[in-house]
Design an enzyme around this catalytic site. Structure first.
Site, PDB file in Angstrom:
ATOM      1  N   HIS A 287      -2.479  -2.568  -9.363  1.00 43.10           N
ATOM      2  CA  HIS A 287      -3.440  -1.858  -8.494  1.00 43.10           C
ATOM      3  C   HIS A 287      -4.655  -2.738  -8.300  1.00 43.10           C
ATOM      4  O   HIS A 287      -5.027  -3.527  -9.151  1.00 43.10           O
ATOM      5  CB  HIS A 287      -3.864  -0.531  -9.159  1.00 43.10           C
TER       6      HIS A 287
ATOM      7  N   ASP B 200       2.579   5.358  -6.924  1.00 43.52           N
ATOM      8  CA  ASP B 200       3.855   5.306  -6.182  1.00 43.52           C
ATOM      9  C   ASP B 200       5.067   5.203  -7.082  1.00 43.52           C
ATOM     10  O   ASP B 200       6.202   5.280  -6.586  1.00 43.52           O
ATOM     11  CB  ASP B 200       3.830   4.097  -5.235  1.00 43.52           C
TER      12      ASP B 200
ATOM     13  N   HIS C  90       0.863  -1.202   0.000  1.00 41.64           N
ATOM     14  CA  HIS C  90       0.000   0.000   0.000  1.00 41.64           C
ATOM     15  C   HIS C  90       0.893   1.245   0.000  1.00 41.64           C
ATOM     16  O   HIS C  90       1.697   1.404  -0.893  1.00 41.64           O
ATOM     17  CB  HIS C  90      -0.943  -0.085   1.216  1.00 41.64           C
TER      18      HIS C  90
HETATM   19  C1  SDX Z   1      -1.543   2.019  -3.406  1.00 39.19           C
HETATM   20  O1  SDX Z   1      -6.276   0.719  -3.200  1.00 39.19           O
HETATM   21  C2  SDX Z   1      -5.780   1.859  -3.425  1.00 39.19           C
HETATM   22  O2  SDX Z   1      -6.426   2.763  -3.949  1.00 39.19           O
HETATM   23  C3  SDX Z   1      -4.356   2.033  -3.016  1.00 39.19           C
HETATM   24  C4  SDX Z   1      -3.689   3.326  -3.459  1.00 39.19           C
HETATM   25  C5  SDX Z   1      -4.274   4.530  -2.759  1.00 39.19           C
HETATM   26  O3  SDX Z   1      -4.166   5.628  -3.319  1.00 39.19           O
HETATM   27  O4  SDX Z   1      -4.771   4.378  -1.605  1.00 39.19           O
HETATM   28  O5  SDX Z   1      -3.825   3.472  -4.850  1.00 39.19           O
HETATM   29  C6  SDX Z   1      -2.212   3.327  -3.128  1.00 39.19           C
HETATM   30  O6  SDX Z   1      -1.455   1.223  -2.526  1.00 39.19           O
HETATM   31  C7  SDX Z   1      -1.047   1.712  -4.793  1.00 39.19           C
HETATM   32  C8  SDX Z   1      -0.425   0.294  -4.898  1.00 39.19           C
HETATM   33  C9  SDX Z   1       1.001   0.366  -4.357  1.00 39.19           C
HETATM   34  N1  SDX Z   1       1.545  -1.018  -4.232  1.00 39.19           N
HETATM   35  C10 SDX Z   1       2.561  -1.406  -5.015  1.00 39.19           C
HETATM   36  O7  SDX Z   1       3.011  -0.764  -5.959  1.00 39.19           O
HETATM   37  C11 SDX Z   1       3.118  -2.748  -4.633  1.00 39.19           C
HETATM   38  C12 SDX Z   1       3.247  -3.607  -5.875  1.00 39.19           C
HETATM   39  N2  SDX Z   1       1.907  -3.916  -6.359  1.00 39.19           N
HETATM   40  C13 SDX Z   1       1.346  -5.189  -5.930  1.00 39.19           C
HETATM   41  O8  SDX Z   1       1.621  -5.515  -4.603  1.00 39.19           O
HETATM   42  C14 SDX Z   1      -0.104  -5.331  -6.368  1.00 39.19           C
HETATM   43  O9  SDX Z   1      -0.211  -4.873  -7.647  1.00 39.19           O
HETATM   44  C15 SDX Z   1      -1.214  -4.693  -5.540  1.00 39.19           C
HETATM   45  C16 SDX Z   1      -1.123  -5.051  -4.111  1.00 39.19           C
HETATM   46  C17 SDX Z   1      -1.179  -3.219  -5.717  1.00 39.19           C
HETATM   47  C18 SDX Z   1      -2.501  -5.261  -6.083  1.00 39.19           C
HETATM   48  O10 SDX Z   1      -2.455  -6.625  -5.792  1.00 39.19           O
HETATM   49  P1  SDX Z   1      -3.509  -7.619  -6.406  1.00 39.19           P
HETATM   50  O11 SDX Z   1      -4.886  -7.080  -6.296  1.00 39.19           O
HETATM   51  O12 SDX Z   1      -3.243  -8.981  -5.876  1.00 39.19           O
HETATM   52  O13 SDX Z   1      -3.152  -7.574  -7.936  1.00 39.19           O
HETATM   53  P2  SDX Z   1      -3.987  -8.294  -8.980  1.00 39.19           P
HETATM   54  O14 SDX Z   1      -5.044  -9.168  -8.381  1.00 39.19           O
HETATM   55  O15 SDX Z   1      -4.446  -7.278  -9.960  1.00 39.19           O
HETATM   56  O16 SDX Z   1      -2.885  -9.259  -9.627  1.00 39.19           O
HETATM   57  C19 SDX Z   1      -3.130  -9.763 -10.874  1.00 39.19           C
HETATM   58  C20 SDX Z   1      -1.922 -10.607 -11.189  1.00 39.19           C
HETATM   59  C21 SDX Z   1      -1.574 -11.621 -10.123  1.00 39.19           C
HETATM   60  O17 SDX Z   1      -0.958 -12.675 -10.806  1.00 39.19           O
HETATM   61  P3  SDX Z   1      -1.846 -13.972 -11.179  1.00 39.19           P
HETATM   62  O18 SDX Z   1      -2.314 -14.562  -9.866  1.00 39.19           O
HETATM   63  O19 SDX Z   1      -2.999 -13.465 -12.041  1.00 39.19           O
HETATM   64  O20 SDX Z   1      -0.890 -14.880 -11.912  1.00 39.19           O
HETATM   65  O21 SDX Z   1      -0.761  -9.770 -11.322  1.00 39.19           O
HETATM   66  C22 SDX Z   1       0.207 -10.158 -10.357  1.00 39.19           C
HETATM   67  C23 SDX Z   1      -0.512 -10.914  -9.292  1.00 39.19           C
HETATM   68  O22 SDX Z   1       0.361 -11.848  -8.689  1.00 39.19           O
HETATM   69  N3  SDX Z   1       0.775  -8.927  -9.860  1.00 39.19           N
HETATM   70  C24 SDX Z   1       2.062  -8.563  -9.975  1.00 39.19           C
HETATM   71  C25 SDX Z   1       2.143  -7.272  -9.460  1.00 39.19           C
HETATM   72  N4  SDX Z   1       0.940  -6.890  -9.038  1.00 39.19           N
HETATM   73  C26 SDX Z   1       0.093  -7.904  -9.278  1.00 39.19           C
HETATM   74  N5  SDX Z   1       3.148  -9.225 -10.458  1.00 39.19           N
HETATM   75  C27 SDX Z   1       4.306  -8.547 -10.428  1.00 39.19           C
HETATM   76  N6  SDX Z   1       4.468  -7.280  -9.944  1.00 39.19           N
HETATM   77  C28 SDX Z   1       3.404  -6.623  -9.461  1.00 39.19           C
HETATM   78  N7  SDX Z   1       3.553  -5.391  -8.991  1.00 39.19           N
END
Ligand code: SDX
Length: 389
Positions: free
Chosen positions: A270, A328, A229
């Site tokens: 996201h 971010d 996050h």
């Molecule tokens: C913020 O919610 C908000 O609004 C938050 C925020 C705000 O303003 O309050 O926008 C702020 O928190 C932005 C996000 C910051 N976090 C990061 O940048 C950390 C890296 N990102 C990941 O941890 C991830 O993308 C999340 C946590 C942001 C979202 O996670 P999800 O919901 O599990 O992602 P998803 O379901 O869309 O994933 C789809 C696929 C998955 O793979 P499969 O199971 O389909 O094979 O994409 C993969 C995930 O494993 N994946 C990634 C990835 N993010 C998702 N793989 C590699 N790198 C990534 N960053």
């Protein structure tokens, strides 16, 4: 449902009720604050005006804006005794650990605005929190580098004042660069609110129990800290430093695809945006402007970030999963150019997000809410007897 306990999918925790504050369309990459697109607010508004909009639902008239700015100015100082609070921490404590503690401690000082059912008290607490977060954030930084706390100044704008408290000392009073003050204001504005994300939902859930607003915001800060996050902006800079050179990018992309490796590409992906995060576009534009103004266009971190974005957003794995840069990804490069140390990045995020947290809190408390009580899907043992002796 399964077992003895049925899961009522219709049950929604009342703390996550409907809201009129922010609208997101994850597929179209749309973000509206009270109906206004984030791109237009970033271009034409400023942070405190956006705070007013989030809190009250309309842009302020010229007179309302003047009154709001002077109200905020008059709340920027913190109780002098709060400065002793810091001494309990090691100097090398993570700034978010100190921020969680000191914001929660505000409840111990501002008894005269804790009646959450009094709209006047709620507004005083909202003003106090928006006004004091930069002062506390700068104190957290000063404490970590062993320099004296700087008092806020009423002759400076909100963002100038923050940079003054961060980087000036009693020995010298350098003028704050208008370029950096504007970039700081833009960063705060782009973080101001984002609907009911993890930390905002935490604030609403805590608020639904009747906890005081300072305690609720401290809970939001704790939730924001995680690298998935708000902690992502700090993690992005560490990742870019670890990549170190464009030639290493492919190795990191491969790691990010490895299901067994928990490493993710920080700053990408996201929960809602599956196309692009509109804030990331504005942040990238701001990044280019600030670095150009500072003559830092060839910042190596920026070069790696841009190459990483290009490769990742053309890579099938990322495109298929809707993984694009989020808010971010570029913010850390701007914060670093402003001179803010990496470990302070999430404190900046928390400071910028305070009006969003408190607007959601106020909206819920002033509605017909009930305590939030998310239900679970029970998958444990059904009833069984204790073995006979
Ligand atoms: C913020 O919610 C908000 O609004 C938050 C925020 C705000 O303003 O309050 O926008 C702020 O928190 C932005 C996000 C910051 N976090 C990061 O940048 C950390 C890296 N990102 C990941 O941890 C991830 O993308 C999340 C946590 C942001 C979202 O996670 P999800 O919901 O599990 O992602 P998803 O379901 O869309 O994933 C789809 C696929 C998955 O793979 P499969 O199971 O389909 O094979 O994409 C993969 C995930 O494993 N994946 C990634 C990835 N993010 C998702 N793989 C590699 N790198 C990534 N960053």
């Amino acid at each position: 449902g399964k077992g003895l306990f049925t899961y009522d999918p219709g049950f929604v925790s009342t703390a996550a009720t409907e809201s009129k504050i922010t609208y997101i369309d994850g597929d179209a990459g749309v973000l509206l604050h009270r109906g206004y697109p984030i791109e237009q607010l970033a271009e034409n508004s400023d942070y405190l005006e956006t705070c007013f909009l989030l809190l009250h639902g309309e842009l302020p008239t010229a007179e309302e804006k003047e009154n709001f700015l002077s109200t905020i100015k008059n709340h920027t100082m913190v109780h002098e005794q709060l400065s002793h609070f810091f001494n309990g921490f090691r100097r090398d404590a993570h700034p978010m650990a100190v921020m969680c503690g000191v914001v929660g401690a505000l409840s111990a000082f501002y008894h005269d605005s804790l009646d959450i059912h009094d709209p006047k008290h709620r507004m005083i607490s909202a003003h106090r929190l928006i006004a004091k977060m930069p002062t506390l954030a700068a104190m957290v930084y000063k404490y970590s580098i062993g320099q004296p706390f700087m008092y806020p100044r009423n002759d400076l704008s909100y963002s100038e004042n923050f940079l003054h408290m961060m980087f000036n000392t009693p020995c010298e009073d350098k003028k704050v660069s208008p370029v950096l003050a504007k970039a700081m204001d833009r960063i705060f504005l782009l973080h101001a609110d984002h609907e009911q994300n993890a930390s905002t939902s935490t604030v609403r859930l805590a608020g639904s129990t009747g906890a005081n607003p300072f305690a609720c915001i401290a809970a939001g800060i704790a939730a924001l800290w995680g690298p998935a996050h708000g902690g992502a902006n700090e993690a992005v800079l560490r990742m870019l430093a670890e990549i170190g050179d464009e030639s290493n990018i492919d190795k990191f992309i491969a790691k990010a695809k490895d299901k067994d490796d928990p490493f993710r590409l920080m700053g990408f992906g996201h929960r809602v945006y599956k196309n692009f995060d509109p804030r990331a576009k504005v942040m990238k534009q701001t990044c280019d402007e600030v670095l150009a103004e500072l003559g830092m266009e060839d910042d190596p971190m920026l070069k790696i970030a841009m190459k990483l974005e290009k490769i990742a957003t053309e890579d099938e794995y990322f495109v298929k999963r809707g993984l694009y840069p989020n808010v971010d990804f570029y913010s850390g490069i701007i914060l670093k150019a402003i001179g803010i140390p990496t470990e302070m990045f999430t404190v900046i995020f928390a400071t910028g997000r305070t009006p969003g947290w408190i607007a959601h809190w106020n909206e819920m408390i002033s509605s017909d809410y009930r305590i939030g009580r998310p239900r679970q899907l029970y998958t444990g043992h059904t009833r069984r007897d204790y073995p006979a002796k």
